[in-house]
Scaffold this motif. Structure first.
Motif, PDB file in Angstrom:
ATOM      1  N   ALA A   1      70.783  32.561 -43.209  1.00 17.70           N
ATOM      2  CA  ALA A   1      70.556  33.165 -41.896  1.00 17.70           C
ATOM      3  C   ALA A   1      70.894  32.123 -40.843  1.00 17.70           C
ATOM      4  CB  ALA A   1      69.108  33.613 -41.748  1.00 17.70           C
ATOM      5  N   TRP A   2      71.474  32.564 -39.750  1.00 21.84           N
ATOM      6  CA  TRP A   2      71.754  31.665 -38.627  1.00 21.84           C
ATOM      7  C   TRP A   2      70.815  31.993 -37.493  1.00 21.84           C
ATOM      8  CZ3 TRP A   2      74.344  27.323 -38.230  1.00 21.84           C
ATOM      9  CH2 TRP A   2      75.297  27.020 -39.197  1.00 21.84           C
ATOM     10  N   ILE A   3      70.303  30.969 -36.851  1.00 26.98           N
ATOM     11  CA  ILE A   3      69.484  31.129 -35.654  1.00 26.98           C
ATOM     12  C   ILE A   3      70.319  30.626 -34.496  1.00 26.98           C
ATOM     13  CG2 ILE A   3      67.349  30.483 -34.475  1.00 26.98           C
ATOM     14  CD1 ILE A   3      66.109  30.037 -37.267  1.00 26.98           C
ATOM     15  N   GLU A   4      70.574  31.532 -33.534  1.00 30.64           N
ATOM     16  CA  GLU A   4      71.400  31.202 -32.377  1.00 30.64           C
ATOM     17  C   GLU A   4      70.554  31.267 -31.114  1.00 30.64           C
ATOM     18  OE1 GLU A   4      74.392  34.242 -32.431  1.00 30.64           O
ATOM     19  OE2 GLU A   4      75.404  33.404 -34.177  1.00 30.64           O
ATOM     20  N   THR A   5      70.983  30.535 -30.088  1.00 29.93           N
ATOM     21  CA  THR A   5      70.315  30.611 -28.792  1.00 29.93           C
ATOM     22  C   THR A   5      70.787  31.874 -28.077  1.00 29.93           C
ATOM     23  OG1 THR A   5      72.025  29.421 -27.576  1.00 29.93           O
ATOM     24  CG2 THR A   5      70.284  28.098 -28.628  1.00 29.93           C
ATOM     25  N   GLU A   6      70.161  32.156 -26.946  1.00 30.17           N
ATOM     26  CA  GLU A   6      70.564  33.332 -26.173  1.00 30.17           C
ATOM     27  C   GLU A   6      71.986  33.203 -25.634  1.00 30.17           C
ATOM     28  OE1 GLU A   6      67.850  33.788 -22.895  1.00 30.17           O
ATOM     29  OE2 GLU A   6      67.817  31.641 -22.557  1.00 30.17           O
ATOM     30  N   HIS A   7      72.537  31.988 -25.660  1.00 28.13           N
ATOM     31  CA  HIS A   7      73.911  31.752 -25.201  1.00 28.13           C
ATOM     32  C   HIS A   7      74.903  31.765 -26.354  1.00 28.13           C
ATOM     33  CE1 HIS A   7      72.079  30.848 -21.389  1.00 28.13           C
ATOM     34  NE2 HIS A   7      71.335  29.906 -21.972  1.00 28.13           N
ATOM     35  N   ARG A   8      74.447  32.282 -27.526  1.00 32.57           N
ATOM     36  CA  ARG A   8      75.277  32.432 -28.730  1.00 32.57           C
ATOM     37  C   ARG A   8      75.704  31.093 -29.339  1.00 32.57           C
ATOM     38  NH1 ARG A   8      75.471  37.675 -30.444  1.00 32.57           N
ATOM     39  NH2 ARG A   8      77.560  37.389 -31.222  1.00 32.57           N
ATOM     40  N   GLU A   9      74.925  30.040 -29.093  1.00 27.22           N
ATOM     41  CA  GLU A   9      75.179  28.738 -29.707  1.00 27.22           C
ATOM     42  C   GLU A   9      74.316  28.622 -30.957  1.00 27.22           C
ATOM     43  OE1 GLU A   9      73.846  26.278 -26.559  1.00 27.22           O
ATOM     44  OE2 GLU A   9      75.690  26.488 -25.402  1.00 27.22           O
ATOM     45  N   LYS A  10      74.915  28.201 -32.059  1.00 30.02           N
ATOM     46  CA  LYS A  10      74.159  28.056 -33.294  1.00 30.02           C
ATOM     47  C   LYS A  10      73.191  26.880 -33.159  1.00 30.02           C
ATOM     48  CE  LYS A  10      77.401  30.316 -36.239  1.00 30.02           C
ATOM     49  NZ  LYS A  10      78.231  30.319 -37.404  1.00 30.02           N
ATOM     50  N   ALA A  11      71.933  27.129 -33.527  1.00 25.77           N
ATOM     51  CA  ALA A  11      70.900  26.099 -33.419  1.00 25.77           C
ATOM     52  C   ALA A  11      70.435  25.633 -34.793  1.00 25.77           C
ATOM     53  CB  ALA A  11      69.714  26.626 -32.613  1.00 25.77           C
ATOM     54  N   TYR A  12      70.177  26.586 -35.710  1.00 24.33           N
ATOM     55  CA  TYR A  12      69.671  26.262 -37.037  1.00 24.33           C
ATOM     56  C   TYR A  12      70.268  27.217 -38.067  1.00 24.33           C
ATOM     57  CZ  TYR A  12      66.058  23.922 -34.323  1.00 24.33           C
ATOM     58  OH  TYR A  12      65.383  23.137 -33.440  1.00 24.33           O
ATOM     59  N   ARG A  13      70.276  26.760 -39.306  1.00 26.69           N
ATOM     60  CA  ARG A  13      70.670  27.592 -40.440  1.00 26.69           C
ATOM     61  C   ARG A  13      69.501  27.618 -41.412  1.00 26.69           C
ATOM     62  NH1 ARG A  13      74.573  24.593 -42.636  1.00 26.69           N
ATOM     63  NH2 ARG A  13      73.296  23.949 -44.385  1.00 26.69           N
ATOM     64  N   VAL A  14      69.191  28.800 -41.943  1.00 27.21           N
ATOM     65  CA  VAL A  14      68.143  28.948 -42.936  1.00 27.21           C
ATOM     66  C   VAL A  14      68.837  29.178 -44.272  1.00 27.21           C
ATOM     67  CG1 VAL A  14      66.110  30.247 -43.654  1.00 27.21           C
ATOM     68  CG2 VAL A  14      66.638  30.014 -41.223  1.00 27.21           C
ATOM     69  N   ASP A  15      68.657  28.246 -45.202  1.00 30.19           N
ATOM     70  CA  ASP A  15      69.270  28.338 -46.524  1.00 30.19           C
ATOM     71  C   ASP A  15      68.205  28.595 -47.569  1.00 30.19           C
ATOM     72  OD1 ASP A  15      71.946  27.897 -45.950  1.00 30.19           O
ATOM     73  OD2 ASP A  15      71.711  25.724 -45.992  1.00 30.19           O
ATOM     74  N   ARG A  16      68.454  29.569 -48.413  1.00 30.06           N
ATOM     75  CA  ARG A  16      67.545  29.819 -49.520  1.00 30.06           C
ATOM     76  C   ARG A  16      67.995  28.999 -50.709  1.00 30.06           C
ATOM     77  NH1 ARG A  16      66.109  35.023 -53.024  1.00 30.06           N
ATOM     78  NH2 ARG A  16      64.410  34.039 -54.134  1.00 30.06           N
ATOM     79  N   LYS A  17      67.070  28.283 -51.293  1.00 30.79           N
ATOM     80  CA  LYS A  17      67.351  27.472 -52.475  1.00 30.79           C
ATOM     81  C   LYS A  17      67.137  28.333 -53.713  1.00 30.79           C
ATOM     82  CE  LYS A  17      67.656  23.770 -49.924  1.00 30.79           C
ATOM     83  NZ  LYS A  17      68.853  23.060 -49.660  1.00 30.79           N
ATOM     84  N   LEU A  18      68.214  28.694 -54.378  1.00 37.82           N
ATOM     85  CA  LEU A  18      68.122  29.529 -55.563  1.00 37.82           C
ATOM     86  C   LEU A  18      67.886  28.685 -56.802  1.00 37.82           C
ATOM     87  CD1 LEU A  18      71.037  32.009 -54.837  1.00 37.82           C
ATOM     88  CD2 LEU A  18      68.598  32.364 -54.499  1.00 37.82           C
ATOM     89  N   PHE A  19      67.496  29.355 -57.852  1.00 40.68           N
ATOM     90  CA  PHE A  19      67.297  28.728 -59.154  1.00 40.68           C
ATOM     91  C   PHE A  19      66.221  27.645 -59.120  1.00 40.68           C
ATOM     92  CE2 PHE A  19      71.848  29.863 -58.824  1.00 40.68           C
ATOM     93  CZ  PHE A  19      71.782  31.015 -59.596  1.00 40.68           C
ATOM     94  N   ARG A  20      65.171  27.885 -58.364  1.00 45.62           N
ATOM     95  CA  ARG A  20      64.015  26.992 -58.330  1.00 45.62           C
ATOM     96  C   ARG A  20      62.813  27.760 -58.846  1.00 45.62           C
ATOM     97  NH1 ARG A  20      64.274  22.673 -53.622  1.00 45.62           N
ATOM     98  NH2 ARG A  20      66.417  22.094 -53.949  1.00 45.62           N
ATOM     99  N   PRO A  21      61.809  27.068 -59.393  1.00 42.32           N
ATOM    100  CA  PRO A  21      60.641  27.782 -59.913  1.00 42.32           C
ATOM    101  C   PRO A  21      59.877  28.546 -58.825  1.00 42.32           C
ATOM    102  CG  PRO A  21      60.440  25.407 -60.273  1.00 42.32           C
ATOM    103  CD  PRO A  21      61.754  25.645 -59.626  1.00 42.32           C
TER     104      PRO A  21
END
Length: 167
Positions: free
Chosen positions: A16-36
């Motif tokens: 998932a990408w988190i963008e500001t109201e000015h459409r600038e990317k601020a953060y990325r949410v990465d899911r870590k797969l294959f973990r307990p």
């Protein structure tokens, strides 16, 4: 400030990408797969991990820990059974207790501290895609409020069976 969270599902990766109201990317949410346990990482635009979201396994309530630099800064709990709708509560490292209240079916909710709204989360205008707005009123806590919004949204998705996620 308003942020926009856009989910993207790929074959073996959730992002998932988190963008500001000015459409600038601020953060990325990465899911870590294959973990307990289910784990998400919040990464800034420079590629530095700024927070980790970990779902605790084998708990009566749905419990998620938010960590920064290995230290737990928040614990989010959703009661498994309630008489008056979904109830989320957040306990911060400094002892503050936040509440998440609203219409969870329509994904319209507020994050509050002692009755004061710190952030409002809404999917109202984004029903045609996996996106939602997070209006942050307390900018000094913006990162934490964004992480809490992501945690609640993923918990609701998991409970409703909309996506195959464990968070």
């Amino acid at each position: 400030m308003r942020y926009l969270v856009r989910d993207r599902m790929l074959a073996f990766h959730e992002e998932a990408w988190i963008e500001t109201e000015h459409r600038e990317k601020a953060y990325r949410v990465d899911r870590k797969l294959f973990r307990p346990r289910s784990t998400f990482a919040l990464v800034n635009t420079e590629g530095d991990q700024v927070a980790t979201i970990v779902k605790k396994a084998l708990t009566l309530h749905h419990t998620i820990l938010v960590k920064e630099d290995g230290t737990t800064v928040a614990r989010i709990s959703k009661r498994a059974f309630t008489f008056f709708g979904d109830r989320f509560k957040v306990v911060l490292r400094d002892g503050r207790r936040l509440r998440v209240v609203g219409n969870f079916w329509d994904r319209e909710f507020d994050i509050q501290d002692r009755g004061t709204t710190l952030a409002h989360v809404s999917r109202r205008w984004f029903s045609f895609r996996d996106a939602y707005a997070v209006d942050v009123m307390a900018e000094q806590d913006a990162l934490l409020l964004l992480v809490l919004a992501v945690c609640v949204d993923h918990t609701l998705q998991d409970l409703k069976g909309e996506k195959v996620t464990n968070l």
